[in-house]
Scaffold this motif. Structure first.
Motif, PDB file in Angstrom:
ATOM      1  N   ARG A   1      28.715   2.014 -42.487  1.00 38.34           N
ATOM      2  CA  ARG A   1      30.125   1.815 -42.703  1.00 38.34           C
ATOM      3  C   ARG A   1      30.642   0.415 -42.158  1.00 38.34           C
ATOM      4  O   ARG A   1      30.106   0.129 -40.983  1.00 38.34           O
ATOM      5  CB  ARG A   1      31.220   2.936 -42.499  1.00 38.34           C
ATOM      6  N   PHE A   2      31.177  -0.263 -43.024  1.00 39.97           N
ATOM      7  CA  PHE A   2      31.686  -1.585 -42.527  1.00 39.97           C
ATOM      8  C   PHE A   2      33.238  -1.682 -42.823  1.00 39.97           C
ATOM      9  O   PHE A   2      33.474  -1.168 -44.142  1.00 39.97           O
ATOM     10  CB  PHE A   2      30.998  -2.775 -42.970  1.00 39.97           C
ATOM     11  N   VAL A   3      33.962  -2.197 -41.804  1.00 41.84           N
ATOM     12  CA  VAL A   3      35.386  -2.228 -42.084  1.00 41.84           C
ATOM     13  C   VAL A   3      35.745  -3.642 -42.556  1.00 41.84           C
ATOM     14  O   VAL A   3      35.274  -4.613 -42.044  1.00 41.84           O
ATOM     15  CB  VAL A   3      36.119  -1.991 -41.065  1.00 41.84           C
ATOM     16  N   PHE A   4      36.336  -3.841 -43.647  1.00 40.95           N
ATOM     17  CA  PHE A   4      37.023  -4.958 -44.030  1.00 40.95           C
ATOM     18  C   PHE A   4      38.493  -5.179 -44.046  1.00 40.95           C
ATOM     19  O   PHE A   4      39.265  -4.085 -44.196  1.00 40.95           O
ATOM     20  CB  PHE A   4      36.698  -5.446 -45.559  1.00 40.95           C
ATOM     21  N   THR A   5      39.001  -6.246 -43.680  1.00 38.09           N
ATOM     22  CA  THR A   5      40.410  -6.495 -43.715  1.00 38.09           C
ATOM     23  C   THR A   5      40.730  -7.170 -44.754  1.00 38.09           C
ATOM     24  O   THR A   5      40.052  -8.202 -45.290  1.00 38.09           O
ATOM     25  CB  THR A   5      40.822  -7.496 -42.372  1.00 38.09           C
TER      26      THR A   5
END
Lengths: 1067, 151
Positions: A919-923
């Motif tokens: 999982r990758f978090v994007f702003t």
């Protein structure tokens, strides 16, 4: 001179006067603004003239325009000019304009000081009058300081009564602005209290009363004087002020209170003026007259008369005053319960609300049930109004006040559909648990009584909670078998689907408990009979139309069948079965739902989206639907678990995860996101939940089970410190199954559970895990997965064979896509730069599929992207790095200390044929536009040690920022009425599908929920992660579908509509 | 009293009197909010509502709403009385007053109000005296005005 006058009149004849202006504005309704701007131009011309009459006329018009909301501050100086005219006519207008337009920051005010002083001392009392009036509106500290003396002169030497009166009144304003003037002026003010003129006297009373309200203790010395005034005066206006003054004084001097009681009671008895009566009552209540019960009783009696009056205003005030008495003398108010309950029927909502306020304080152990019963009747009557919401809130308040101290009958409270059962009561959960379980069991036993009368679906919601509680705390049940039997009655099938699902799930838990209790019993008939009971009854649920019920039932049925087989061989199974519910199997069911293809005609909205806890809490705070409310799951749920213990467990878990190559770690940044969320770190279970994907795309369903089960098993294993090897084997075997077992292969899975769960779980862990069920379902509801597309950019392929293979694959994928069409999972270029290794034939791509973009509700600017990596080649892949080229708007969250172009290491390696998720978090700054992000994945192929690169694109559609949010029709209507939303519409031609399919499609693909549907017309609602409201009105006629949409963000709306259009153009 | 507003059923402001110093922007916002709130209330509802930290007392006469904002401790009923008194004064002065009277003679409506209330407090409770004062002031105005030969 005469000529000049005549000339002035001629000039004026051609000007517009105020009446003309007003008339003109009324005649130019369409282009009012334009008309007024020409008028203002004219006025500017008029103001330039020397003629004071013209100027005054202009200023008068400006005053009117000022009221209409136009800025006239530019004319401040002209106003001063008109004020200083010697003619009363113009002076009056000037002062009026000044009092309307000037405020403290108007700089020309200081120019007026001398003019005002002159006017104050003018022989003409009317000049003085207008000056004082004007001053009362725009007095500034400077003016107050400069003019205080002049006003004082007027007060003491004023020859005219009116002048005196006005100047006394204006002193209050002066004192406020320039407090230093109070001390020297006070003796004279005091004198005026005994002025022969009642007007002057009353003015002085007014001023002192207002002053005393601000600072009562300085005025205590005046009490005897006021006392005299009170007993002698007959002027109600003055009396009210005096009584109010005493109201402010008595808290400081209790003796005064005693002295006042008599005259006050006399007044209460004698006066016919309601305003005076009301003031007296209020003063009695507010004062420290608590010693005198008699006076309170008198007040309550009088208030009763007010409340019984047909005048709404008196009724309202009576109730208002009652609520004040309630705080000190609840008993005296309680005796008028009948009257107050009557007021609940009043046609005036504000009166009903006042009565509700009162009820809150009148509840006792004895009358609680009765009151709530009455309120429930009103709830039924008040369907669909804000009053109803208020009622529900009040009922919940009433029931839960002082930590449920008034609730003597728990079963009753739980049987009230609106009482705050699981969420509310869980606050005091641990203490009443055993008791609660027993009550719940009775409730379930008597469920048929409820079901008879419960077509109002409120009541059956309680069964949902009851079943869950009984299942979860089945060890406290006296007779689990009986409860189990009750839960499996055929009648249960008439309950709503989500309740049935809970029934089925918890029947399995009960089953486990029964087995446990029979363990060691030499006579195994009971155990076997129980199994038989399950096997007999469950098929009913397997046939259920509700997917969730079906799913759970068939799963459990197979499990029970297997257990029966074991039982027949006299194998002890109870431990294993119990362990089944100890782990994290619970969250499986709600997720499993997601993977099931949506059958034609399924209404996605009549779905588990409304567990009672949710729906009730939404009833409580209907306004919060549109506010950015805190996510509900951040509520600390089980504070009773020791902090240290939690920390220890968390640490242990992290350790396990680190040692476990198969554990899917969330990327460090995504971990951070959840920890940042307020209060969430106290809920370790929430984190566990989130590390489990809510949805798995394109994989056969059984694989999901295996995967989850593996995770769970691994955890347990680490606890048991087992060795790695064995597990790998198992995993392989699990994976092997994945390929040949279709979605219906629960039979294959259940044994997998059985084999592995030979663990002795710590009981506390179980306590924690049981909370998960609720918390996951919450998250599940709130973070609904979103759609997106991924494009693997196709690069030139070197081998024809490979290409063909890829095409084949693509087809397969498309098939899958149809099946799981809610995934929107789109691998455009199936193959790409492939992994190079020895044999060309076996060369396979490594597809990257982003399957999920989730908005993070806790932070409107974050989305979580889950990516599944699947290795389709025959070589081991390692050192994978995931990188995305940040755009201005969207940035990949990287761990602290890394540069903006660094890739993120994927926290696992991929053996051949294995897939895993990261999982990758994007702003994301702005969510109003869809976006494409370019990215690369680099990795090393172990055998050939070559470095490979794979390009892909991430599509963030606007839809993916929307979160399915239920919305009530009245709230929806209010939202539309508010006028803050901008509209847009779209037309879809040639849509050939039933309307409900169409709606289901919009719901599914674009995360809307249906608010209301009438024939071929439906309103839908959704909300973005940043809180934009999106409302749709979908209409269909023939093959044409028109969608009228409203949203507070037009760009977002446009894009969402485009995406909807695209969805339908694809079908 | 903090302020008094008169507005029509359509939400048009007809008269405003502010006894507390506020900027134009604040005034506009308050009156807009309040007009909306009051117009949304049903006709049979009582005349009082709590609004921010103030008590609002309003009453509808024909097509006009009269609305006063008073502080928490103030007496609602006496405020209602003030409103009524003012309406009576208008009625006496204009002779069965209607909305148009107030629109076209808005400065007169202000003069009457000023004669009745000063700084938000009742300065003269006698109707007769207020009217007398107004008449005299008007008389003064007529005297000082030029003869209306042309108009």
């Amino acid at each position: 001179m005469a000529l000049k006058i005549v000339k002035g009149s001629i000039d004026r004849m051609f000007d517009k006067n105020l009446q003309d202006l007003v008339r003109g504005i009324r005649n130019h309704k369409e282009d009012e603004a334009k008309y007024i701007s020409t008028c203002i131009d004219e006025i500017k011309q008029e103001l330039k003239q020397d003629n004071i009459a013209v100027k005054a006329n202009a200023v008068c018009k400006l005053t009117y325009l000022q009221m209409l909301g136009y800025d006239v501050s530019w004319a401040a100086f002209n106003i001063v000019e008109v004020m200083s005219s010697s003619k009363f006519t113009y002076k009056r207008i000037g002062y009026l304009a000044a009092s309307q337009c000037f405020h403290e920051s108007t700089d020309v005010i200081m120019l007026t000081t001398n003019q005002i002083r002159k006017d104050l001392s003018s022989p003409n009392q009317y000049d003085t009058g207008v000056a004082l009036t004007g001053l009362s509106c725009f007095v500034t500290p400077d003016l107050a300081r400069d003019l205080a003396n002049d006003i004082m002169t007027l007060v003491s030497h004023g020859d005219c009564v009116k002048r005196k009166r006005c100047s006394v009144l204006i002193m209050y304003k002066v004192f406020l602005k320039y407090p230093e003037s109070l001390r020297p002026a006070f003796p004279r003010l005091k004198e005026k209290l005994e002025d022969p003129d009642p007007g002057v006297q009353s003015a002085a009373v007014n001023v002192i009363c207002e002053l005393a309200r601000r600072n009562p203790k300085n005025y205590l010395s005046l009490a005897p004087l006021f006392f005299k005034l009170m007993t002698s005066s007959t002027n109600n206006w003055v009396l009210i002020k005096i009584i109010k003054l005493f109201g402010a004084l008595t808290p400081l001097e209790p003796r005064l209170g005693k002295k006042l009681i008599e005259p006050l009671t006399n007044l209460i008895h004698s006066t016919s003026a309601m305003s005076l009566l009301y003031e007296c009552v209020n003063t009695v209540i507010a004062g420290q007259y608590c010693s005198s019960v008699g006076s309170v009783v008198l007040c309550v009696q009088k208030l009763r008369i007010l409340i019984e009056d047909s005048d709404q205003n008196l009724k309202y005030l009576g109730l208002l005053a009652m609520s004040k008495i309630l705080k000190t003398h609840p008993k005296s108010v309680q005796s008028h319960k009948d009257l107050i309950l009557q007021c609940l029927d009043d046609k005036d909502e504000s009166i009903r609300l006042r009565a509700l306020d009162l009820l809150y304080g009148m509840v006792s152990k004895k009358n609680l049930m009765e009151i709530v019963k009455k309120l429930m009747l009103h709830v039924d009557k008040a369907e669909g109004t804000t009053y109803r919401d208020e009622l529900l809130t009040k009922i919940i308040d009433i029931c839960s006040q002082s930590n449920y101290q008034y609730i003597t009958n728990f079963e009753w409270s739980v049987s009230q559909p609106v009482t705050p059962h699981p969420p509310g009561i869980s606050v005091s959960w641990w203490t009443i648990r055993v008791f609660a379980v027993a009550q719940m069991a009775t409730l379930l036993d008597n469920a048929h009584l409820l079901t008879g009368s419960m077509q109002r679906n409120g009541i059956c919601e309680v069964l949902y909670a009851a079943a869950w509680i009984c299942g979860e705390f089945s060890e406290h049940l006296e007779n689990p078998l009986q409860t189990l039997e009750a839960m499996l009655r055929p009648k249960v099938a008439t309950l709503p689907g989500h309740i049935q699902a809970v029934y089925v799930q918890n029947a399995a838990k009960l089953f486990a408990t029964v087995l446990k209790s029979q363990e060691g019993n030499t006579d195994s008939t009971t155990a076997q009979e129980t199994s038989q009971l399950m096997i007999d009854r469950l098929p009913l649920f397997v046939q259920s139309a509700n997917l969730e019920v079906q799913e759970r039932a068939s799963c459990i049925l197979q499990l029970v069948k297997y257990i029966q087989k074991l039982q027949q061989k006299d194998v002890e199974v109870a431990e294993e079965v119990i362990a089944l519910f100890a782990g994290e199997l619970n969250p499986v069911a709600p997720k499993a739902q997601k993977k099931v293809p949506v059958p034609e005609g399924l209404d996605l909205d009549a779905w588990i989206n409304e567990p009672p806890s949710e729906s009730e809490s939404e009833d409580e705070q209907p306004k919060a639907i549109f506010a950015k409310e805190e996510p509900k799951h951040s509520r600390p749920r089980h504070t009773e678990v020791d902090e240290k213990e939690l920390a220890r467990r968390r640490e242990a878990r992290k350790q396990e995860q680190a040692n476990n190559p198969f554990y899917i770690k969330a990327s460090p940044s995504s971990q951070k996101v959840y920890q940042d969320a307020p209060g969430v770190e106290h809920i370790p279970v929430v984190q566990i939940d989130l590390s489990v994907p809510l949805k798995v795309p394109g994989l056969p369903m059984s694989d999901q089970y295996v995967k989850l089960e593996e995770e769970r098993r691994q955890k347990e294993r680490a606890e048991k410190k087992k060795k790695e090897k064995k597990k790998r084997k198992e995993k392989r075997s699990g994976r092997g199954k994945k390929h040949d077992s279709g979605p219906e292969s629960e039979e294959d899975i259940t044994p997998a559970h059985m084999v592995d769960i030979v663990t002795e779980e710590m009981p506390e862990v179980r306590c924690v895990s049981l909370q998960i069920q609720f918390s996951t379902s919450r998250i599940f509801n709130e973070l609904s997965p979103s759609s997106f597309w991924v494009f693997n950019e196709k690069k030139s392929s070197k081998h024809k064979k490979k290409k063909q293979k890829k095409e084949k694959e693509e087809k397969e994928k498309k098939k899958k896509k149809k099946k799981h069409h809610h995934h929107h999972h789109h691998s455009d270029g199936g193959g790409e730069e492939s992994v190079q290794n020895g044999t060309v034939e076996e060369e396979e791509p490594l597809p990257v599929s982003v399957y999920d973009i989730q908005g993070n509700l806790q932070d409107g600017s974050q989305v979580v992207v889950s990516v599944i990596f699947e290795n389709k080649c025959d070589s081991f892949l390692k050192s994978m790095e995931f990188n995305v080229l940040d755009s201005l708007n969207s940035k990949l969250q990287r761990p602290e200390g890394s540069g903006p172009h660094d890739g993120l290491t994927v926290p696992f390696q991929l053996p051949p044929g294995v897939s895993n998720e990261a999982r990758f978090v994007f702003t994301v700054q702005s969510i109003v536009m869809p976006q494409k992000l370019k990215g690369t994945l680099t990795f090393i192929v172990k055998d050939s040690s070559t470095h490979e690169k794979l390009d892909f694109k991430l599509h963030f559609t606007c839809t993916s920022y929307l979160i399915t949010t239920p919305c009530y029709s009245d709230a929806f209507a209010k939202l539309l009425e508010s006028g803050d939303l901008k509209g847009s519409s779209v037309r879809l031609e040639g849509v050939n599908m039933p309307f409900h399919h169409l709606l289901a499609r919009i719901c599914f693909h674009h995360h809307f929920s249906v608010v209301e549907r009438i024939d071929s017309c439906a309103s839908m609602y959704s909300r973005s992660i940043q809180g934009h409201h999106v409302c749709l009105l979908v209409k269909t006629s023939g093959q044409t579908v028109s969608i009228d949409a409203k949203c507070d963000e037009p760009t977002l709306l446009g894009n969402v509509l485009d995406e909807i259009k695209q969805t339908f153009s694809q079908c | 009293m903090q302020f008094m507003l008169l507005f029509s059923r359509q939400g048009k402001l007809r008269l405003q009197k502010w006894y507390v110093p506020l900027s134009d922007k604040e005034r506009k916002k308050i009156s807009r909010d309040l007009v909306q709130t009051i117009l949304a209330r049903k006709p049979k509802m009582c005349s009082f509502l709590e609004w921010r930290d103030l008590k609002i007392v309003y009453k509808r006469y024909a097509s006009l709403y009269f609305c006063c904002a008073v502080e928490d401790q103030d007496n609602e009923l006496i405020t209602l009385e003030i409103i009524h008194r003012y309406v009576e004064l208008l009625d006496k002065y204009f002779g069965s007053v209607c909305e148009l009277d107030i629109i076209f003679n808005f400065e007169k409506a202000y003069f009457i109000l000023d004669e009745f209330l000063l700084g938000g407090e009742a300065q003269e409770t006698s109707k007769k005296n207020v009217l007398k004062a107004i008449e005299q002031a008007d008389l003064l105005q007529e005297v000082s005005q030029t003869p209306k030969i042309f108009t």
